[in-house]
Enzyme design. Structure first.
Site, short mmCIF file in Angstrom:
data_model
loop_
_atom_site.label_atom_id
_atom_site.label_comp_id
_atom_site.label_asym_id
_atom_site.label_seq_id
_atom_site.Cartn_x
_atom_site.Cartn_y
_atom_site.Cartn_z
CG PHE A 1 -1.98 -1.04 1.21
CD1 PHE A 1 -3.16 -0.83 0.51
CD2 PHE A 1 -1.82 -2.25 1.87
CE1 PHE A 1 -4.16 -1.80 0.47
CE2 PHE A 1 -2.81 -3.21 1.84
CZ PHE A 1 -3.98 -2.99 1.13
CG PHE B 1 0.84 -0.63 5.57
CD1 PHE B 1 0.39 -1.94 5.49
CD2 PHE B 1 -0.10 0.39 5.47
CE1 PHE B 1 -0.96 -2.24 5.33
CE2 PHE B 1 -1.45 0.11 5.30
CZ PHE B 1 -1.88 -1.21 5.23
CD GLU C 1 -3.17 -7.39 3.95
OE1 GLU C 1 -3.47 -6.74 2.91
OE2 GLU C 1 -3.97 -8.14 4.54
CB ILE C 2 3.00 -10.24 5.46
CG1 ILE C 2 4.25 -9.43 5.17
CG2 ILE C 2 3.27 -11.73 5.31
CD1 ILE C 2 5.40 -9.71 6.10
CB VAL C 3 -1.69 -11.97 2.28
CG1 VAL C 3 -3.06 -12.61 2.35
CG2 VAL C 3 -1.82 -10.52 1.87
CB CYS D 1 4.51 -15.83 5.68
SG CYS D 1 6.16 -16.29 6.18
CG LEU E 1 1.05 -3.06 9.50
CD1 LEU E 1 -0.15 -2.18 9.17
CD2 LEU E 1 1.23 -3.16 11.00
CB ILE F 1 -4.47 -4.41 6.82
CG1 ILE F 1 -3.74 -5.73 6.99
CG2 ILE F 1 -5.17 -4.00 8.10
CD1 ILE F 1 -2.60 -5.65 8.01
CE1 TYR G 1 -7.36 -13.62 6.64
CE2 TYR G 1 -5.89 -11.77 7.10
CZ TYR G 1 -6.46 -12.66 6.20
OH TYR G 1 -6.14 -12.58 4.87
N1 ACO Z 1 6.99 -20.56 16.19
C1 ACO Z 1 8.08 -20.12 16.80
N2 ACO Z 1 9.27 -20.01 16.18
C2 ACO Z 1 9.33 -20.43 14.89
C3 ACO Z 1 8.24 -20.93 14.20
C4 ACO Z 1 7.01 -20.98 14.92
N3 ACO Z 1 5.92 -21.44 14.34
N4 ACO Z 1 8.64 -21.26 12.96
C5 ACO Z 1 9.95 -20.97 12.86
N5 ACO Z 1 10.34 -20.48 14.04
C6 ACO Z 1 11.65 -20.02 14.39
C7 ACO Z 1 12.75 -20.98 14.03
O1 ACO Z 1 12.96 -21.93 15.04
C8 ACO Z 1 13.92 -20.04 13.87
O2 ACO Z 1 14.39 -19.66 15.15
P1 ACO Z 1 15.96 -19.72 15.50
O3 ACO Z 1 16.64 -18.95 14.40
O4 ACO Z 1 16.04 -19.04 16.83
O5 ACO Z 1 16.31 -21.15 15.53
C9 ACO Z 1 13.28 -18.81 13.26
O6 ACO Z 1 11.90 -18.86 13.62
C10 ACO Z 1 13.40 -18.75 11.77
O7 ACO Z 1 13.46 -19.99 11.22
P2 ACO Z 1 13.59 -20.22 9.69
O8 ACO Z 1 14.24 -21.54 9.46
O9 ACO Z 1 14.18 -19.07 9.04
O10 ACO Z 1 12.04 -20.29 9.27
P3 ACO Z 1 11.32 -21.39 8.41
O11 ACO Z 1 12.02 -21.60 7.13
O12 ACO Z 1 11.05 -22.55 9.24
O13 ACO Z 1 9.95 -20.62 8.10
C11 ACO Z 1 7.67 -20.40 8.75
C12 ACO Z 1 9.12 -20.16 9.11
C13 ACO Z 1 7.35 -19.67 7.46
C14 ACO Z 1 6.78 -19.85 9.84
C15 ACO Z 1 7.49 -21.91 8.54
O14 ACO Z 1 7.78 -22.55 9.74
C16 ACO Z 1 6.08 -22.32 8.14
O15 ACO Z 1 5.79 -22.37 6.96
N6 ACO Z 1 5.21 -22.63 9.08
C17 ACO Z 1 3.87 -23.06 8.76
C18 ACO Z 1 3.04 -21.97 8.16
C19 ACO Z 1 2.87 -20.80 9.09
O16 ACO Z 1 2.61 -20.92 10.25
N7 ACO Z 1 2.95 -19.61 8.50
C20 ACO Z 1 2.75 -18.35 9.15
C21 ACO Z 1 1.30 -18.09 9.27
S1 ACO Z 1 0.95 -16.40 9.59
C22 ACO Z 1 0.87 -15.69 8.11
O17 ACO Z 1 1.03 -16.31 7.11
C23 ACO Z 1 0.65 -14.21 8.04
#
Ligand code: ACO
Length: 811
Positions: free
Chosen positions: A537, A542, A544-546, A548, A580, A611, A614
């Site tokens: 936007f 900002f 918006e991350i939808v 990830c 955000l 944004i 949810y």
């Molecule tokens: N809770 C807490 N910490 C986490 C989580 C979690 N769910 N996932 C990863 N981390 C931590 C990792 O342990 C790491 O910490 P460290 O560096 O201290 O060891 C750090 O975050 C980053 O780790 P990466 O390896 O860079 O992240 P990864 O490749 O695992 O990607 C992601 C993270 C995208 C959240 C992945 O775990 C995933 O796809 N999870 C399932 C989908 C999800 O929950 N997506 C987010 C939903 S919210 C949204 O989309 C707006």
């Protein structure tokens, strides 16, 4: 940064060709521009400075060098003349001292008109001036020089030669703007010789430096910003590339405004005209006329000038690099090969309005600056070899003696290189850096078995090998979308659907293929294995991350972090400073590690209605800093922490040292000065010196105007902060009916602005008291879980930082 590798430069010098000049020329010059000086020159080049920078008609460095040499030789020849001959030369530019006479220079009698006082001719002191309204003797034109010292005499003669050269160049130059500048400088020098005063350029051109940051500082920042992650050798190469660029710029011959009129916008053209004139007056002409103080182009100009000349200049530099490749020593060829990449990076930063390198407050860390300075000392000035010579100020002393003793050139951007008082000594930091880099190269076992290498480095290594790639992809309704993009979007949709099972699949598809949304895709073996779907936007500042997600088998390898860092850099490059997202409960930990917080620093009206909200998710915010390259950030921090550890270890060794106890008390001394206790200084103790009142910054006794300007700057910055919105105006009883029941001394930023205008803030304490009142009132009236309370905390921290920056805050 100047004085780096030099390549042959095109330049159109003030000619200096009037050696053996005829008396007619001298007289013409003495008479001013209306004289009839011959325009023939020994080499017939006939191009004055600034007549156009077309490569074809630009004389090479050799010509410039020849001109400088000729000027120097001519000056030397005049300095070596017998005193009577020198006086005769001076008389031609000295006002007649006879009462009532208005003659401004002795003119050779008719019969000797063509004889030259710089060679064999020495007129008698009683010879009459040819000027019919004077007719006084030569002696009466030099009566005021009776007690002149020989060095002052030479200074005056040097100025006269500069003046004559300017006159000759003026005759030849075709461009009217340039001609006017030469005439102005000629008259200035003429006046200075007549009045024996220092040549100082004053007037509407302003004083250098003209823009902040200067080009040198911005280029140094670019090296840090873009290349600090490289190995020391590669970084050294990029530093030398930057120096070569600056060197080229400092000897670059700018095109006259009339030549550029066609290709610049109206505004750019008028800016260019001003800057071109400044360049002629302060940089170009003084390089040849050392009676005028010279400034280096890269130190006094900034982005405005560079933007207007960059395209053509960088093309010229690229061409030069190619044509002079063979002149470079083998080990310096990388400068040539890296130049296009460097020029492209600089061009990109030049075009970006919010580029950090052009931010006056951007400053690479001290450790980097120190390293650069050290490298600068190590680089031999003639790396490029050959005949090319830097024409920096250091070389100028050879071109005759200056007319006036000038102060040593001040570093114009002291802040770029100076160390703060509290910094560790340079040699200590250098030692620590060296030891860290040595331990990295000597610790072979770690290279073979990189147990401590972070996930971030592994991911970056994969990216470098192109085992993984990052692409921003999106759908379009107006342009054809290639098959590859569609396949990746489909793959990403699947990754999101698997990893976010709570989200309806149709909803995911709808957003991934929506044209307002984009997805940063992580591609491995041509398959998307992760991504971030986002919607920028720009009007609201900002993104918006939808969604990830990273596919299950690739999680916790650092991909999620690197994806987010890429998105941050991508956003910063597009001027967006806030991210955000509504994070799922399980993902809050991940977002926190990426710098997101539940403390939303953006005002709700900025994002509400834009944004997608949810219910079961938590809104999180990450503020981006435009000076940070996020994809490099972890490596930089790790490097810094290693250096810090090393410094602590070094200090630890000192602390651990056990010294013999003091015996002086046994020997009868009642007390000793603290500083004489052995080992105290070595562990960092410093005597506490309260600065003298006059040197304390901006205290109550300071200049009130300076104090008011500083307050205005703090107030302005505070007002513009994203958390300032609750405090911009007084709270009204209509908005908050019971406010004034609780708050007896209200205060707000608008009232402070008014008080500042009226001159109320005569002391720092008064200003600080009002500002503190704003935060106190807010925290008193609102509870800690409110946005207002959080804003007060955040804004107070920011305010204190600003005050500290200006030296207005007690430590
Ligand atoms: N809770 C807490 N910490 C986490 C989580 C979690 N769910 N996932 C990863 N981390 C931590 C990792 O342990 C790491 O910490 P460290 O560096 O201290 O060891 C750090 O975050 C980053 O780790 P990466 O390896 O860079 O992240 P990864 O490749 O695992 O990607 C992601 C993270 C995208 C959240 C992945 O775990 C995933 O796809 N999870 C399932 C989908 C999800 O929950 N997506 C987010 C939903 S919210 C949204 O989309 C707006």
């Amino acid at each position: 940064m100047s004085g780096g590798p030099s390549i042959t430069l095109k330049s159109q010098p003030i000619d200096g060709n009037n050696t053996g000049n005829a008396a007619a020329q001298q007289q013409a010059a003495a008479n001013g521009a209306s004289g009839s000086g011959s325009s023939s020159t020994p080499n017939g080049s006939g191009t004055g400075a600034g007549t156009g920078a077309g490569a074809s008609n630009a004389p090479a460095e050799g010509t410039r060098q020849n001109s400088l040499q000729r000027i120097q030789q001519r000056k030397q020849k005049v300095f070596n003349l017998p005193v009577p001959q020198k006086l005769a030369k001076l008389s031609m530019y000295s006002a007649c001292q006879a009462e009532g006479c208005r003659c401004t220079g002795w003119k050779t009698p008719q019969e000797n008109r063509h004889r030259d006082v710089e060679s064999s001719y020495c007129p008698e002191f009683n010879e009459e001036c040819r000027n019919s309204s004077c007719r006084h003797s030569l002696r009466s034109h030099i009566a005021h020089l009776d007690n002149i010292s020989s060095s002052s005499m030479d200074e005056l003669l040097g100025a006269i030669i500069d003046m004559e050269n300017l006159f000759m160049s003026m005759q030849r130059v075709e461009d009217e703007d340039t001609k006017k500048v030469y005439l102005y400088l000629f008259r200035l020098l003429r006046q200075c010789v007549l009045t024996r005063q220092q040549a100082v350029i004053r007037g509407p051109l302003g004083d250098p430096p003209f823009e902040s940051p200067c080009i040198t500082k911005a280029v140094l920042s670019l090296v840090f910003y873009k290349y600090n992650h490289l190995s020391p050798t590669e970084l050294q190469t990029m530093t030398e590339v930057a120096k070569t660029f600056l060197n080229f710029l400092n000897h670059y011959n700018f095109e006259s405004p009339s030549t550029r009129r066609g290709d610049l916008t109206h505004e750019d053209a008028s800016n260019y005209k001003i800057n071109y004139t400044r360049w002629l007056v302060f940089c170009h002409v003084p390089a040849f006329c050392n009676s005028l103080r010279q400034f280096e182009t890269s130190l006094v100009f900034g982005r405005t000038l560079l933007r207007t000349v960059y395209q053509y200049m960088s093309q010229q530099l690229k061409k030069k690099c190619i044509s002079e490749r063979d002149r470079f020593p083998e080990d310096k060829r990388s400068i040539i090969t890296q130049m296009p990449k460097f020029l492209e990076a600089l061009r990109a930063e030049l075009l970006k309005d919010d580029s950090p390198i052009w931010d006056p407050n951007y400053r690479p860390p001290n450790s980097f600056v120190i390293q650069q300075r050290k490298r600068h000392q190590e680089v031999t000035p003639s790396v490029a070899g050959g005949s090319a010579v830097s024409l920096g100020t250091s070389k100028r002393s050879s071109v005759g003696e200056p007319l006036h003793k000038r102060p040593k050139k001040e570093p114009l951007e002291r802040s770029t290189t100076s160390e703060s008082v509290d910094d560790l000594p340079t040699d200590v930091v250098m030692r620590a850096m060296k030891s860290v880099s040595e331990s990295k190269t000597t610790n072979k076992s770690e290279i073979l078995f990189p147990v401590n290498v972070s996930r971030d480095e592994n991911v970056k290594a994969e990216e470098q090998k192109r085992a993984i790639e990052f692409h921003v992809v999106g759908n379009s309704l107006t342009k054809p979308v290639d098959k590859q993009t569609v396949l990746w979007l489909l793959g990403l949709q699947l990754v999101f659907a698997y990893q976010l099972p709570e989200m309806p699949r149709e909803y995911i598809s709808q957003l991934v293929f929506d044209t307002k949304h984009k997805t940063l895709a992580l591609i491995k073996e041509n398959q998307p294995i992760g991504g971030i779907c986002f919607r920028p936007f720009p009007s609201q500042g900002f993104t918006e991350i939808v969604f990830c997600a990273v596919t299950m088998s690739e999680q916790v390898k650092g991909y999620g972090t690197h994806l987010m860092n890429h998105l941050k850099d991508y956003s910063i490059q597009r001027g967006i400073k806030h991210l955000l997202t509504f994070a799922d409960c399980d993902a809050i930990g991940y977002f926190k590690k990426q710098g997101f917080s539940k403390d939303i620093k953006l005002a709700r009206p900025v994002y509400a209605g834009y944004i997608k909200e949810y219910d079961s998710a938590t809104l999180m915010h990450c503020e981006l800093h435009p000076s940070i390259v996020n994809t490099q950030f972890i490596a930089v921090i790790r490097n810094q922490s290693e250096i810090l550890k090393e410094l602590i270890a070094q200090r630890h060794n000192e602390v651990q040292k056990v010294r013999p106890g003091l015996t002086c008390f046994k020997e009868g001394l009642p007390s000793i000065p603290v500083e004489s206790i052995p080992g105290l200084r070595e562990i960092g103790w410093k005597p506490q010196v309260r600065p003298a009142r006059s040197s304390r910054p901006l205290e109550e006794s300071s200049d009130p105007e300076k104090l008011a300007t500083s307050f205005a700057s703090v107030l302005q910055s505070v007002r513009q902060h994203t958390t300032a919105w609750p405090f911009l105006r007084p709270v009204t009883a209509a908005e908050v009916p019971d406010y004034y029941d609780h708050i007896k001394y209200p205060m707000d930023l608008k009232t402070m602005g008014e008080r500042l205008k009226k001159g109320y803030y005569q002391t720092r304490r008064l200003f600080m008291a009002d500002m503190a009142r704003i935060f106190l009132n807010c925290r008193f009236y609102n509870s800690p879980d409110t946005e207002y309370y959080r804003c007060a905390n955040s804004l107070e921290r920011y305010y204190q930082t600003k005050m500290r920056e200006l030296g207005l805050w007690d430590k």
